[in-house]
Design an enzyme around this catalytic site. Structure first.
Site, PDB file in Angstrom:
ATOM      1  N   GLY A  55     -46.480   0.515  23.520  1.00  0.00           N
ATOM      2  CA  GLY A  55     -47.646   0.072  22.727  1.00  0.00           C
ATOM      3  C   GLY A  55     -48.242  -1.257  23.271  1.00  0.00           C
ATOM      4  O   GLY A  55     -49.198  -1.198  23.444  1.00  0.00           O
ATOM      5  N   ALA A  56     -47.053  -1.884  23.875  1.00  0.00           N
ATOM      6  CA  ALA A  56     -47.849  -3.274  24.484  1.00  0.00           C
ATOM      7  C   ALA A  56     -48.501  -3.116  25.804  1.00  0.00           C
ATOM      8  O   ALA A  56     -49.668  -3.612  26.017  1.00  0.00           O
ATOM      9  CB  ALA A  56     -46.459  -4.225  24.700  1.00  0.00           C
ATOM     10  N   GLY A 110     -59.095 -31.713   2.767  1.00  0.00           N
ATOM     11  CA  GLY A 110     -60.116 -30.740   1.764  1.00  0.00           C
ATOM     12  C   GLY A 110     -61.051 -30.190   2.862  1.00  0.00           C
ATOM     13  O   GLY A 110     -60.643 -29.345   3.661  1.00  0.00           O
ATOM     14  N   GLY A 111     -62.200 -30.358   2.507  1.00  0.00           N
ATOM     15  CA  GLY A 111     -63.335 -30.065   3.336  1.00  0.00           C
ATOM     16  C   GLY A 111     -63.427 -30.313   4.620  1.00  0.00           C
ATOM     17  O   GLY A 111     -63.879 -29.411   5.635  1.00  0.00           O
TER      18      GLY A 111
END
Lengths: 70, 470
Positions: free
Chosen positions: B363-364, B137-138
């Protein structure tokens, strides 16, 4: 326990390096794939007897079974 | 015959005792608690790691499974605030079931205050989490908000435990499969470092705290000696290899690799280079051919932003055939997640040097800290290729008709000729040098020296931003 080795990406099976029943060790090259103009080795991640599930010239898709190590 | 129960050693220490864990984290005799003896379930402390001052806190798993109430949460907030004031790393040792149920919303409010304190501290001081037991949880989101998460063999992180999962969806799953080192180290990317036991988890935390808390000074004279970084690389450009030995050869001593199993096609390592802490980012051709993909771009982007916010210079080793193509990648958000890497590099103000070892395509090429994104310096080894795509692929597209029209027996010779021409005109590193996207061609043996000089000549700077867990 059987260790399944699956393709990480779409590729051509360029070379099958080991034979069915061979004993392999963690880190051994089993098959060499060709993809993105690169020869990409498929490496054993366990020790044991290997069964190869592909043939040279096959095209594998991501997630396809390449080998089983027992 | 009677069976006698094993004698219980009353003096034996409970390994879950927060003071036992904090003592094991700090240098011997340096622990000073910040909090009194109370039932809050959290202990805050200051101490030293190889002489470097740090602040730490630990949840107390011997009290209500380490559950956190408002008082315990305030101790955590205080510890983090002190660390920010004193500009020292803060380490959290986690073993906690989350918010104290009995306190209701008061406990939730406390846990929320812990999160807010972590975000205030983000990018200002290094925050390290060590998860030694279940953190639910937290207590799961606490570590997740910090810079580096280390998990011991018994560590578990999940939002809801197996019982809730079973009652809500009927899915049968145990804690280890739900949130152990394997799923978080390999699949989710929540955990940066997994270790075989608690002692090694604390040892890794010490290493990281020292690297980030005592970064040292760059001394180029220390790396003047020649070292062949290409020694472990294959001569054929198309052959894959493991980049990790190259990273090891670059650094003064073995560094700490983060996320070594998650998105292994890019390697992110903190280590010492010429005496100073640096972050190394390297494509790994052994995995996915070294392609960038959605999750590796995201992994690298978070690493770049962490280093930038903590003032750690970057060294980028480039050997990338491109972005991984395909439906899966597009649907996975390779455009959105790939954009994070462009953003992270373009935003970074720390000195950042790029070395193209073999190839950088498309693009790389841009994404891997290119000149256009503001690299401090871009070097290339003599045989490196920088292009929109590999020469042979480019020839097949550009000269498709010419090749098809040629007699079959001459086709391969023509193709080889055209590839040679293409390499010369568009690909080779010479062209990249002429147009200024590569500053210099350097030898593998002098690489350490040249990178150190380039880093040393750049003004020290630090990005003014937090480190959101991308």
């Amino acid at each position: 326990m059987a260790e399944e080795i699956r393709a990480e990406m779409v590729a051509n099976v360029w070379k099958v390096v080991v034979s069915d029943g061979d004993t392999v060790a963690d880190g051994d090259t089993l098959v060499i794939l060709e993809s993105m103009k690169m020869e990409i080795p498929v490496i054993a991640e366990a020790d044991g007897a290997v069964t190869i599930k592909v043939n040279e010239g096959d095209v594998v898709q991501e997630g396809d079974l390449i080998a089983v190590i027992e | 015959m009677t069976i006698t129960p094993a004698a219980v050693d009353e003096t034996a220490v409970d390994y879950r005792d927060p003071l036992v864990r904090l003592r094991a984290l700090f240098d011997q005799g340096t622990l000073r608690t910040l909090t009194g003896q109370d039932d809050s379930g959290v202990v805050g402390a200051r101490g030293e790691i190889d002489g470097t001052k740090v602040i730490a806190f630990a949840t107390d798993a011997t009290k209500m499974g380490g559950a956190m109430g408002i008082e315990g949460c305030r101790h955590v907030v205080d510890a983090i605030d002190i660390a920010v004031r004193e500009r020292v790393p803060v380490i959290g040792l986690w073993h906690s079931g989350g918010a104290r149920l009995a306190e209701g919303v008061t406990a939730l409010d406390g846990v929320g205050q812990v999160f807010a304190a972590m975000v205030r501290a983000s990018g200002r001081v290094p925050q390290i989490s060590v998860v030694l037991g279940p953190a639910a949880g937290g207590a799961a989101y606490g570590p997740a908000l910090t810079d580096i998460v280390i998990m011991g063999a018994e560590g578990r992180i999940f939002v809801t435990g197996p019982e809730v999962v079973r009652s809500v969806t009927g899915e049968q799953v145990d804690m280890e499969r739900l949130g152990g080192p394997e799923p978080h180290g390999r699949r989710s990317g929540v955990v940066h470092i997994t270790t075989k036991d608690d002692d090694s988890a604390l040892a890794e935390a010490r290493k990281v705290a020292k690297l980030l808390g005592a970064q040292g000074r760059l001394s180029p004279a220390d790396v003047a000696e020649e070292r062949d970084l290409a020694a472990s690389m294959p001569p054929e450009a198309s052959r894959a290899y493991d980049v990790k030995p190259v990273v090891k050869a670059l650094l003064d001593e073995p560094g700490v690799e983060l996320h070594n199993k998650w998105s292994p096609n890019i390697v992110t390592t903190l280590g010492r280079f010429a005496g100073r802490t640096v972050g190394v980012i390297a494509n790994n051709p052994l995995r996915l051919g070294g392609c960038l993909d959605a999750s590796s771009a995201e992994k690298a982007a978070r690493f770049v932003r962490m280093c930038d916010s903590l003032g750690v210079p970057l060294i980028v080793l480039v050997d990338v055939p491109g972005y991984l193509p395909g439906l899966g990648q597009e649907w996975d958000g390779v455009v959105r997640r790939g954009a994070k890497l462009l953003h992270a590099f373009a935003e970074a103000v720390v000195p950042r040097v790029t070395l193209v070892t073999r190839k950088a395509y498309g693009g790389a090429y841009i994404a891997m800290n290119s000149r256009s994104l503001g690299a401090t310096a871009v070097f290339a080894w003599p045989n490196a290729e920088i292009a929109v795509m590999g020469a042979s692929a480019a020839v097949n597209i550009l000269h498709r008709k010419k090749l098809a029209a040629s007699p079959a027996e001459e086709r391969e010779a023509l193709r080889a000729n055209l590839i040679e021409q293409q390499l010369h005109e568009a690909g080779g590193v010479q062209r990249a040098l002429e147009i200024g996207v590569v500053d210099d061609i350097i030898k593998p043996t002098e690489t350490r020296k040249r990178i150190a000089e380039a880093l040393a000549n750049a003004p020290a700077a630090r990005g003014a931003h937090g480190n959101i867990p991308l």
